[in-house]
Design a protein around this motif. Sequence first.
Motif, PDB file in Angstrom:
ATOM      1  N   THR A 373     -22.481  14.497  -5.579  1.00  0.00           N
ATOM      2  CA  THR A 373     -23.770  14.450  -4.894  1.00  0.00           C
ATOM      3  C   THR A 373     -24.454  13.114  -5.085  1.00  0.00           C
ATOM      4  N   THR A 374     -24.431  12.581  -6.320  1.00  0.00           N
ATOM      5  CA  THR A 374     -25.115  11.319  -6.624  1.00  0.00           C
ATOM      6  C   THR A 374     -24.110  10.184  -6.769  1.00  0.00           C
ATOM      7  N   ILE A 375     -24.648   8.946  -6.739  1.00  0.00           N
ATOM      8  CA  ILE A 375     -23.771   7.795  -6.871  1.00  0.00           C
ATOM      9  C   ILE A 375     -23.198   7.723  -8.286  1.00  0.00           C
ATOM     10  N   ALA A 376     -23.960   8.163  -9.294  1.00  0.00           N
ATOM     11  CA  ALA A 376     -23.425   8.212 -10.661  1.00  0.00           C
ATOM     12  C   ALA A 376     -22.289   9.219 -10.746  1.00  0.00           C
ATOM     13  N   GLY A 377     -22.457  10.359 -10.075  1.00  0.00           N
ATOM     14  CA  GLY A 377     -21.392  11.363 -10.058  1.00  0.00           C
ATOM     15  C   GLY A 377     -20.145  10.843  -9.377  1.00  0.00           C
ATOM     16  N   LEU A 378     -20.316  10.028  -8.336  1.00  0.00           N
ATOM     17  CA  LEU A 378     -19.156   9.462  -7.640  1.00  0.00           C
ATOM     18  C   LEU A 378     -18.395   8.506  -8.559  1.00  0.00           C
ATOM     19  N   VAL A 379     -19.122   7.685  -9.313  1.00  0.00           N
ATOM     20  CA  VAL A 379     -18.470   6.750 -10.234  1.00  0.00           C
ATOM     21  C   VAL A 379     -17.698   7.519 -11.312  1.00  0.00           C
ATOM     22  N   ILE A 380     -18.318   8.556 -11.860  1.00  0.00           N
ATOM     23  CA  ILE A 380     -17.652   9.358 -12.892  1.00  0.00           C
ATOM     24  C   ILE A 380     -16.416  10.040 -12.323  1.00  0.00           C
ATOM     25  N   HIS A 381     -16.528  10.551 -11.084  1.00  0.00           N
ATOM     26  CA  HIS A 381     -15.390  11.218 -10.450  1.00  0.00           C
ATOM     27  C   HIS A 381     -14.225  10.254 -10.260  1.00  0.00           C
ATOM     28  N   GLU A 382     -14.520   9.056  -9.786  1.00  0.00           N
ATOM     29  CA  GLU A 382     -13.455   8.086  -9.521  1.00  0.00           C
ATOM     30  C   GLU A 382     -12.892   7.500 -10.817  1.00  0.00           C
ATOM     31  N   ALA A 383     -13.763   7.281 -11.804  1.00  0.00           N
ATOM     32  CA  ALA A 383     -13.303   6.685 -13.069  1.00  0.00           C
ATOM     33  C   ALA A 383     -12.625   7.701 -13.970  1.00  0.00           C
ATOM     34  N   GLN A 384     -12.854   8.998 -13.700  1.00  0.00           N
ATOM     35  CA  GLN A 384     -12.298  10.067 -14.530  1.00  0.00           C
ATOM     36  C   GLN A 384     -12.735   9.932 -15.984  1.00  0.00           C
ATOM     37  N   MET A 385     -13.968   9.441 -16.168  1.00  0.00           N
ATOM     38  CA  MET A 385     -14.518   9.265 -17.511  1.00  0.00           C
ATOM     39  C   MET A 385     -16.004   8.979 -17.364  1.00  0.00           C
ATOM     40  N   PRO A 387     -18.342   6.210 -18.069  1.00  0.00           N
ATOM     41  CA  PRO A 387     -18.205   4.793 -18.437  1.00  0.00           C
ATOM     42  C   PRO A 387     -19.357   4.316 -19.319  1.00  0.00           C
ATOM     43  N   ASP A 388     -19.101   3.238 -20.026  1.00  0.00           N
ATOM     44  CA  ASP A 388     -20.114   2.602 -20.852  1.00  0.00           C
ATOM     45  C   ASP A 388     -20.836   1.533 -20.055  1.00  0.00           C
ATOM     46  N   GLU A 389     -22.003   1.164 -20.536  1.00  0.00           N
ATOM     47  CA  GLU A 389     -22.760   0.093 -19.879  1.00  0.00           C
ATOM     48  C   GLU A 389     -21.954  -1.209 -19.917  1.00  0.00           C
ATOM     49  N   GLY A 390     -21.884  -1.871 -18.772  1.00  0.00           N
ATOM     50  CA  GLY A 390     -21.125  -3.105 -18.660  1.00  0.00           C
ATOM     51  C   GLY A 390     -19.755  -2.923 -18.037  1.00  0.00           C
ATOM     52  N   PHE A 398     -16.247  -1.192  -2.696  1.00  0.00           N
ATOM     53  CA  PHE A 398     -17.352  -1.711  -3.493  1.00  0.00           C
ATOM     54  C   PHE A 398     -16.900  -1.941  -4.933  1.00  0.00           C
ATOM     55  N   ARG A 399     -17.609  -2.848  -5.602  1.00  0.00           N
ATOM     56  CA  ARG A 399     -17.458  -3.011  -7.041  1.00  0.00           C
ATOM     57  C   ARG A 399     -18.670  -2.348  -7.698  1.00  0.00           C
ATOM     58  N   PHE A 400     -18.423  -1.402  -8.580  1.00  0.00           N
ATOM     59  CA  PHE A 400     -19.478  -0.652  -9.245  1.00  0.00           C
ATOM     60  C   PHE A 400     -19.567  -1.114 -10.699  1.00  0.00           C
ATOM     61  N   GLU A 401     -20.705  -1.685 -11.077  1.00  0.00           N
ATOM     62  CA  GLU A 401     -20.919  -2.127 -12.447  1.00  0.00           C
ATOM     63  C   GLU A 401     -22.039  -1.302 -13.068  1.00  0.00           C
ATOM     64  N   ILE A 402     -21.783  -0.717 -14.236  1.00  0.00           N
ATOM     65  CA  ILE A 402     -22.769   0.106 -14.911  1.00  0.00           C
ATOM     66  C   ILE A 402     -23.779  -0.814 -15.590  1.00  0.00           C
ATOM     67  N   THR A 403     -25.025  -0.788 -15.120  1.00  0.00           N
ATOM     68  CA  THR A 403     -26.058  -1.675 -15.668  1.00  0.00           C
ATOM     69  C   THR A 403     -27.126  -0.926 -16.457  1.00  0.00           C
ATOM     70  N   GLY A 404     -27.063   0.388 -16.463  1.00  0.00           N
ATOM     71  CA  GLY A 404     -28.045   1.163 -17.214  1.00  0.00           C
ATOM     72  C   GLY A 404     -27.488   2.518 -17.592  1.00  0.00           C
ATOM     73  N   LYS A 405     -27.727   2.935 -18.837  1.00  0.00           N
ATOM     74  CA  LYS A 405     -27.206   4.216 -19.297  1.00  0.00           C
ATOM     75  C   LYS A 405     -28.092   4.759 -20.415  1.00  0.00           C
ATOM     76  N   GLU A 406     -28.384   6.052 -20.361  1.00  0.00           N
ATOM     77  CA  GLU A 406     -29.122   6.748 -21.403  1.00  0.00           C
ATOM     78  C   GLU A 406     -28.275   7.909 -21.893  1.00  0.00           C
ATOM     79  N   ARG A 407     -27.802   7.793 -23.122  1.00  0.00           N
ATOM     80  CA  ARG A 407     -26.878   8.767 -23.695  1.00  0.00           C
ATOM     81  C   ARG A 407     -25.666   8.911 -22.767  1.00  0.00           C
ATOM     82  N   ASN A 408     -25.441  10.095 -22.197  1.00  0.00           N
ATOM     83  CA  ASN A 408     -24.285  10.284 -21.304  1.00  0.00           C
ATOM     84  C   ASN A 408     -24.662  10.189 -19.824  1.00  0.00           C
ATOM     85  N   ARG A 409     -25.891   9.743 -19.547  1.00  0.00           N
ATOM     86  CA  ARG A 409     -26.360   9.702 -18.169  1.00  0.00           C
ATOM     87  C   ARG A 409     -26.414   8.263 -17.673  1.00  0.00           C
ATOM     88  N   ILE A 410     -25.760   8.020 -16.534  1.00  0.00           N
ATOM     89  CA  ILE A 410     -25.797   6.699 -15.908  1.00  0.00           C
ATOM     90  C   ILE A 410     -27.111   6.574 -15.137  1.00  0.00           C
TER      91      ILE A 410
END
Length: 427
Positions: A373-385, A387-390, A398-410
């Motif tokens: 549903t969300t773009i964070a969920g799409l990244v998690i689905h594709e990465a199968q994990m 991800p950590d910030e950075g 597209f290139r998806f770079e994680i620039t913000g994270k709080e605990r387990n939430r992107i």
Amino acid sequence: MSIWLLAAAVAALIMLSAFFSGSETALTAISRARVHRLAQNGDVRALILQALLAAPERLIGAILLGNNLVNILASALATTLFIQIFGPAGVIWATLVMTALVLVFGEVMPKTYALLNPDRFALAVAPPVRLMVRLFAPVVMVVEALVRATLRLLGADASKAGSVLSFREELRGAIDLHHSKGEVVKKDRDMLDGVLDLHDLDLADVMVHRTAMKSIDLGRPAAEILQYVLDNGFTRYPAWRNNPDNIIGILHTRDLLAAMATAKGDIAAIDIEKLLLPPWFVPDTTPLSDQLAAFLRRKMHFAIIVDEYGELEGLVTLEDIMEEIVGDIADEHDRTAPGVRREKSGSYLVEGAMPVRDLNRLHDWDLPEDEATTIAGLVIHEAQMIPDEGQAFTFHGFRFEITGKERNRITEIRMTPLKKTPRETDG
């Protein structure tokens, strides 16, 4: 038979061939929706046309039968005519001349005109075509029976034939086609697509998740509850006691203000729990179209969403569903929170909770909406994990770079297009 009489007969048959060819093209090209509209307005020819289109096999069979009859008869008469003029060589002349005449005047020209003017042509030929269908009905029925029997022998069942696309997909295709031609602006296309999508989306696709809900703890003093309501600026709030998942009612701001007026501003004298409206719980698998109808039927704008185990999932409002059609609805009290902003480099900083569907509509992208549903969920689905910030990933152009994270939430993602994205169109 005289030469001139044969020539006149051939000319008349070519004209009939043109009539049949043009009729076939016009009757298959005309919009059924247009015919239905004209029939509703009382157009007699449209009513005739509607009846003809209701039995397409019989209609096309009669037209093809008539067209083949006149073409074969015209060729036979032309052969007789040219044999009288040129002798045995007349067969060759008849073949060449009739091929040219039938191709130009019996096929290409009438079909081209019919394609350019399908409504006018179809309405004009509807009465004579109806007469022809009735005249040829016995022969056409025999032909249909032979065709079906032959298809069955070949392993095909004509009775199960049908459109591959649903009527919604046909409408969606027509909308996209007219948009590509510039006849429908992006804003109108998105609204029409939104109406069609109501049948395909569930409440889980548009709800405010429980982690983002603004709810009221009834264990807090009334003054704190009032301040919380004023700070957040919503009209309705789920209210709970002891546990945030234990929703026992809905507080309407209007009822709170009315109680304050009755208490002459003494907020401490107000029993908040007595102001609560009963909560309305709905399953997260409810289609948006059904929930919209339920909102209108019950004259309510707010529902609490639960999963199959009865656990709290989130909430949905009538405005949430309407925004799926018309886009974001903001008023003078809404806080600006677009969820995405473009950088000078061409990249986009996107909030993790931004719905993929909203991104696609906003920028005319084609990111998959079925996987998350969300773009964070799409990244998690594709990465199968998770991800950590950075960390960065590349998929779906597209290139998806994680620039913000709080605990387990992107919380934030930088999206960089790897190729030129479709140009956004002002609606």
